[in-house]
Design an enzyme around this catalytic site. Structure first.
Site, PDB file in Angstrom:
ATOM      1  N   LYS A 197       0.849  -1.192   0.000  1.00 30.77           N
ATOM      2  CA  LYS A 197       0.000   0.000   0.000  1.00 30.77           C
ATOM      3  C   LYS A 197       0.892   1.253   0.000  1.00 30.77           C
ATOM      4  O   LYS A 197       1.465   1.641   1.003  1.00 30.77           O
ATOM      5  CB  LYS A 197      -0.893   0.036   1.252  1.00 30.77           C
ATOM      6  N   GLY A 250       6.513   5.883   8.112  1.00 29.97           N
ATOM      7  CA  GLY A 250       5.624   7.039   8.121  1.00 29.97           C
ATOM      8  C   GLY A 250       5.774   7.790   9.424  1.00 29.97           C
ATOM      9  O   GLY A 250       6.806   7.710  10.075  1.00 29.97           O
ATOM     10  N   GLY A 255       2.400   5.271  13.189  1.00 28.96           N
ATOM     11  CA  GLY A 255       3.168   4.094  13.599  1.00 28.96           C
ATOM     12  C   GLY A 255       2.686   3.526  14.925  1.00 28.96           C
ATOM     13  O   GLY A 255       2.527   2.310  15.077  1.00 28.96           O
ATOM     14  N   GLU A 272       9.290   2.389  10.934  1.00 27.90           N
ATOM     15  CA  GLU A 272      10.309   3.437  10.763  1.00 27.90           C
ATOM     16  C   GLU A 272       9.579   4.762  10.725  1.00 27.90           C
ATOM     17  O   GLU A 272       8.715   4.973   9.872  1.00 27.90           O
ATOM     18  CB  GLU A 272      11.104   3.226   9.465  1.00 27.90           C
ATOM     19  N   CYS A 305      13.019  11.950   6.622  1.00 28.33           N
ATOM     20  CA  CYS A 305      13.097  11.558   8.032  1.00 28.33           C
ATOM     21  C   CYS A 305      14.512  11.720   8.553  1.00 28.33           C
ATOM     22  O   CYS A 305      14.732  11.891   9.748  1.00 28.33           O
ATOM     23  CB  CYS A 305      12.643  10.111   8.174  1.00 28.33           C
ATOM     24  N   GLU A 404       8.592  17.244  14.811  1.00 27.54           N
ATOM     25  CA  GLU A 404       9.037  17.082  13.430  1.00 27.54           C
ATOM     26  C   GLU A 404       8.212  17.996  12.522  1.00 27.54           C
ATOM     27  O   GLU A 404       6.997  17.859  12.435  1.00 27.54           O
ATOM     28  CB  GLU A 404       8.859  15.631  12.986  1.00 27.54           C
TER      29      GLU A 404
HETATM   30  P1  NAD Z   1       1.797   8.993   7.420  1.00 31.14           P
HETATM   31  O1  NAD Z   1       2.030   8.339   8.744  1.00 31.14           O
HETATM   32  O2  NAD Z   1       0.737  10.012   7.328  1.00 31.14           O
HETATM   33  O3  NAD Z   1       1.426   7.894   6.312  1.00 31.14           O
HETATM   34  C1  NAD Z   1       2.297   6.822   6.015  1.00 31.14           C
HETATM   35  C2  NAD Z   1       1.487   5.695   5.409  1.00 31.14           C
HETATM   36  O4  NAD Z   1       0.599   5.186   6.390  1.00 31.14           O
HETATM   37  C3  NAD Z   1       0.646   6.121   4.208  1.00 31.14           C
HETATM   38  O5  NAD Z   1       0.665   5.117   3.237  1.00 31.14           O
HETATM   39  C4  NAD Z   1      -0.724   6.244   4.824  1.00 31.14           C
HETATM   40  O6  NAD Z   1      -1.786   6.089   3.920  1.00 31.14           O
HETATM   41  C5  NAD Z   1      -0.692   5.102   5.823  1.00 31.14           C
HETATM   42  N1  NAD Z   1      -1.713   5.181   6.862  1.00 31.14           N
HETATM   43  C6  NAD Z   1      -2.294   6.292   7.370  1.00 31.14           C
HETATM   44  N2  NAD Z   1      -3.205   5.951   8.289  1.00 31.14           N
HETATM   45  C7  NAD Z   1      -3.210   4.609   8.376  1.00 31.14           C
HETATM   46  C8  NAD Z   1      -3.934   3.664   9.149  1.00 31.14           C
HETATM   47  N3  NAD Z   1      -4.862   4.036  10.018  1.00 31.14           N
HETATM   48  N4  NAD Z   1      -3.678   2.358   8.991  1.00 31.14           N
HETATM   49  C9  NAD Z   1      -2.710   1.962   8.115  1.00 31.14           C
HETATM   50  N5  NAD Z   1      -2.005   2.796   7.334  1.00 31.14           N
HETATM   51  C10 NAD Z   1      -2.251   4.111   7.474  1.00 31.14           C
HETATM   52  O7  NAD Z   1       3.215   9.559   6.950  1.00 31.14           O
HETATM   53  P2  NAD Z   1       3.543  10.426   5.636  1.00 31.14           P
HETATM   54  O8  NAD Z   1       2.996  11.808   5.844  1.00 31.14           O
HETATM   55  O9  NAD Z   1       3.165   9.672   4.429  1.00 31.14           O
HETATM   56  O10 NAD Z   1       5.157  10.453   5.679  1.00 31.14           O
HETATM   57  C11 NAD Z   1       5.878  11.358   6.434  1.00 31.14           C
HETATM   58  C12 NAD Z   1       6.395  10.702   7.704  1.00 31.14           C
HETATM   59  O11 NAD Z   1       7.165   9.557   7.371  1.00 31.14           O
HETATM   60  C13 NAD Z   1       7.333  11.603   8.480  1.00 31.14           C
HETATM   61  O12 NAD Z   1       7.025  11.521   9.860  1.00 31.14           O
HETATM   62  C14 NAD Z   1       8.702  11.005   8.208  1.00 31.14           C
HETATM   63  O13 NAD Z   1       9.666  11.253   9.194  1.00 31.14           O
HETATM   64  C15 NAD Z   1       8.387   9.557   8.102  1.00 31.14           C
HETATM   65  N6  NAD Z   1       9.435   8.836   7.369  1.00 31.14           N
HETATM   66  C16 NAD Z   1      10.249   7.993   8.072  1.00 31.14           C
HETATM   67  C17 NAD Z   1      11.272   7.305   7.417  1.00 31.14           C
HETATM   68  C18 NAD Z   1      12.161   6.341   8.170  1.00 31.14           C
HETATM   69  O14 NAD Z   1      12.709   5.451   7.535  1.00 31.14           O
HETATM   70  N7  NAD Z   1      12.304   6.479   9.478  1.00 31.14           N
HETATM   71  C19 NAD Z   1      11.462   7.473   6.048  1.00 31.14           C
HETATM   72  C20 NAD Z   1      10.614   8.350   5.358  1.00 31.14           C
HETATM   73  C21 NAD Z   1       9.589   9.012   6.036  1.00 31.14           C
END
Ligand code: NAD
Length: 502
Positions: A197, A250, A255, A272, A305, A404
Site C-alpha cells: 500500500k 511514516g 506508527g 520506521e 526523516c 518534526e
Molecule cells: P503517514 O504516517 O501520514 O502515512 C504513512 C502511510 O501510512 C501512508 O501510506 C498512509 O496512507 C498510511 N496510513 C495512514 N493511516 C493509516 C492507518 N490508520 N492504517 C494503516 N495505514 C495508514 O506519513 P507520511 O505523511 O506519508 O510520511 C511522512 C512521515 O514519514 C514523516 O514523519 C517522516 O519522518 C516519516 N518517514 C520515516 C522514514 C524512516 O525510515 N524512518 C522514512 C521516510 C519518512
C-alpha cells in the site's frame, strides 16, 4: 487515531489532503490484485505539486474489500513461492532491478513530477530502488541457517530461516521508489508474499514499480498493489488475520496506532518513523564541510526523516557558520522539480505547506530569529513554493526543536562546548540520525559511541545512506528489527529449530 491522527498530534491547524476526487470515473491506472489490473473504484487525480494545473493521471483507490481480496491472493500464491529454490527467487528480483536502472530517467521524471523533488534526485532514487532489488536478489542466495551439535548425543540440530507468509507493506510519500523497494525486495527475496500500500500522494511511481514487478515472473497473486487511503486499505491490512507481518514507514502517530492494531492480531511489526535529527558543529570543524552538511538538511525540501533540522553549533564558530549557511541558502534555487536549475522543489501538498508555515510562525512567536526564508514564492507555474527557512537564537525546548516539521526549516541552537552539544543532541524523543562536524578524532569517537541515534555520521550530512547496511533509529524513530542490508532478514524471516535423530 490512524493516519488522521498524524495531523492531530501536532495540535496545529490541519486541512485534509488536497485531492480531486472523481468517484464515478474509471481511473487511468488500477490496482494489481490476484494478477489482474482493476481500474474500477474511486478515481483520484494525481496532481503535480510544482504545477497544480498539471494532473498527471487518475489512479484507482482500492476499498477494504479489494484489500482483503489481495491478501487472499497473496496467501494462495505464497506456498509456491516459498517452495522455490533461491536461484528461482533471485531471477525476478534481478529483472526488476535491471529494468528500474534502465528506465531510471523516465520513472525518475514521473517521481519528481508527482512528489516534487528535483529531477536529479528523482532519477537517483529510482536507480537506488533498482540497486535494492539487485542486492536482495543476491541475498536470496545467501539465506543460510545454522547447523549445530545437540547437547544430547546422537541428535542433530538445525536452525532454519523461513518466510513469514503474507506481509503488508505501508509506505510514505517522501521516497516513493526507494522505500517501497527496500521493503518489497527483501520481503520477496526471503520467500514472502506481498500486499503493498503506497502513500496516497504518490501512486504514479508505485504503479510503475508494480507494473515492472507484474512482468518479472512471480507467481500470480504473489505481489499485489492496493493504492488508497490509510483508513480503507491500511486498516484492512491491519485487520486481516492472514497478514503475518506489517512493515511501515511514516509518521510516529500512525506508527503507534499500527503497532497497537498489529498486537491485536499478533502480527510481527516493523516501524520506521520520524526524526528531529541534530547536526553538531564544533569550533574546530571545517566551515565548508559543516555548511554543506547543514544545507543537505534542506534537500528534498526538508521532507526527509533523516534531515538535520536542529543545528547544534558551538559559540566560537556560530556566527561564521550562520553566515556560510545563509550564503548557501541564497543560491539554493527553489523551483519546478523538472527545471534543471532547481535545487529545492515545492512542498508536497497544501497540508504539508500549511504545517510548515504554521511552524515558521510558531518559531517567531517562541522568540526565535528568522534570519532567512520562510515566505511563499511565486514561480511561473502555480505550486507550493516555500523559501527555505533558517532560525537562530533558538532553545532546544522550543516546539520548533521538539516536533518534526518535515519541511525546509532548520533551527540553530548555540552551545558553549562539546558536552553541552552532546546533551542537546540527545535531548529529543526521536533518535534516527545524528552528525558531528569536527577535526577532533577524540570527539568524533565519543560522539559515535554516545549519540542516541540509529545512524551517526562524522563530517557528513545526516542524510544519504548506503543500501547494504542497516537503516533505522532509536527511541520514537523506530520499532522492531532494522531495515536494509542483511539485517532485513531478521524481520522478513522467522527461525525454526529442527532436531533429528538419524
Ligand atoms: P503517514 O504516517 O501520514 O502515512 C504513512 C502511510 O501510512 C501512508 O501510506 C498512509 O496512507 C498510511 N496510513 C495512514 N493511516 C493509516 C492507518 N490508520 N492504517 C494503516 N495505514 C495508514 O506519513 P507520511 O505523511 O506519508 O510520511 C511522512 C512521515 O514519514 C514523516 O514523519 C517522516 O519522518 C516519516 N518517514 C520515516 C522514514 C524512516 O525510515 N524512518 C522514512 C521516510 C519518512
Amino acid at each position: 487515531m490512524g493516519g488522521e491522527g498524524t495531523r492531530q498530534r501536532r495540535a496545529l491547524p490541519a486541512k485534509p489532503r488536497d485531492r480531486k476526487e472523481l468517484p464515478l470515473a474509471r481511473a487511468d491506472y488500477g490496482n494489481l490484485i490476484a494478477g489482474d489490473w482493476h481500474t474500477e473504484g474511486e478515481a483520484v487525480a494525481n496532481v503535480n505539486p510544482s504545477d497544480l494545473d498539471d494532473t498527471i493521471a487518475t489512479y484507482a483507490f482500492a476499498s477494504a474489500e479489494d484489500t482483503h481480496a489481495a491478501v487472499d491472493a497473496a496467501k494462495r500464491a505464497f506456498p509456491q513461492w516459498a517452495g522455490l529454490t533461491p536461484e528461482q527467487r533471485q531471477a525476478p528480483l534481478e529483472f526488476i532491478g535491471d529494468e528500474l536502472i534502465r528506465r531510471k530517467d523516465e520513472i525518475g521524471r514521473l517521481l519528481s513530477r508527482e512528489e516534487g523533488k528535483p529531477l536529479a534526485e528523482g532519477v537517483g532514487e529510482v536507480a537506488r530502488a533498482g540497486q535494492f532489488f539487485k542486492f536482495y536478489g543476491g541475498e536470496a542466495l545467501r539465506l543460510h541457517g545454522d547447523f549445530t551439535q545437540s547437547v544430547r548425543p546422537g541428535v542433530e540440530v538445525e536452525v532454519r530461516r523461513e518466510p513469514l507468509g503474507v506481509v503488508g507493506l505501508i509506505t510514505p510519500w517522501n521516497f516513493p521508489a526507494a522505500i517501497p523497494a527496500w521493503k518489497i525486495a527483501p520481503a520477496l527475496a526471503y520467500g514472502n508474499a506481498v500486499v503493498f500500500k503506497p502513500a496516497e500522494l504518490v501512486p504514479g511511481t508505485a504503479w510503475a514499480l508494480a507494473e515492472i514487478i507484474s512482468r518479472s515472473g512471480l507467481p500470480e497473486g504473489l505481489f499485489n498493489l492496493v493504492m488508497g487511503r490509510g483508513k480503507d486499505v491500511g486498516e484492512a491490512i491491519l485487520s486481516a488475520r492472514d497478514v503475518a507481518a506489517v512493515s511501515f514507514t511514516g509518521s510516529a502517530a500512525t506508527g503507534g496506532h499500527i503497532a497497537r492494531r498489529c498486537a491485536e492480531t499478533m502480527k510481527k511489526v516493523q516501524l520506521e518513523m520520524g526524526g528531529k535529527n541534530p547536526l553538531v558543529v564544533l569550533d574546530d570543524a571545517d566551515l565548508e564541510t559543516a555548511a554543506a552538511a547543514a544545507l543537505n538538511g534542506y534537500s528534498g525540501t526538508g521532507q526527509k526523516c533523516t534531515a538535520s533540522s536542529r543545528l547544534v553549533v558551538q559559540e566560537g564558530i556560530h556566527d561564521r557558520f550562520v553566515d556560510a549557511l545563509s550564503d548557501k541558502l541564497a543560491g539554493y534555487t527553489v523551483g519546478h522539480a523538472l527545471d534543471p536549475e532547481t535545487k529545492c522543489g515545492p512542498v508536497v501538498d497544501e497540508t504539508q505547506l500549511q504545517q510548515d508555515l504554521d511552524y515558521i510562525a510558531l518559531g517567531q512567536q517562541e522568540g526565535a530569529e528568522l534570519v532567512t526564508g520562510g515566505q511563499l514564492l511565486n514561480r511561473a507555474t502555480r505550486g507550493h513554493y516555500l523559501a527555505p527557512a533558517l532560525f537562530t537564537g533558538t532553545r532546544n525546548d522550543m516546539r520548533i526543536n521538539r516536533e518534526e516539521i518535515f519541511g525546509p526549516v532548520c533551527a540553530v541552537i548555540r552551545v558553549k562546548d562539546y558536552a553541552e552539544a552532546l546533551a542537546v543532541a540527545n535531548d529529543t524523543e526521536y533518535g534516527l540520525t545524528s552528525a558531528i562536524c569536527t577535526d577532533s578524532l577524540k570527539r568524533a569517537s565519543h560522539f559515535k559511541a554516545n549519540s542516541r541515534s540509529g545512524i551517526v555520521t562524522v563530517n557528513l550530512p545526516t542524510g544519504g545512506m548506503d543500501y547494504h547496511v542497516p537503516f533505522g533509529g532509536m527511541k520514537a524513530s523506530s520499532y522492531g528489527p532494522r531495515e536494509q542490508g542483511q539485517y532485513a532478514r531478521d524481520f522478513y524471516t522467522t527461525t525454526k529449530t529442527a532436531y533429528t535423530k538419524p
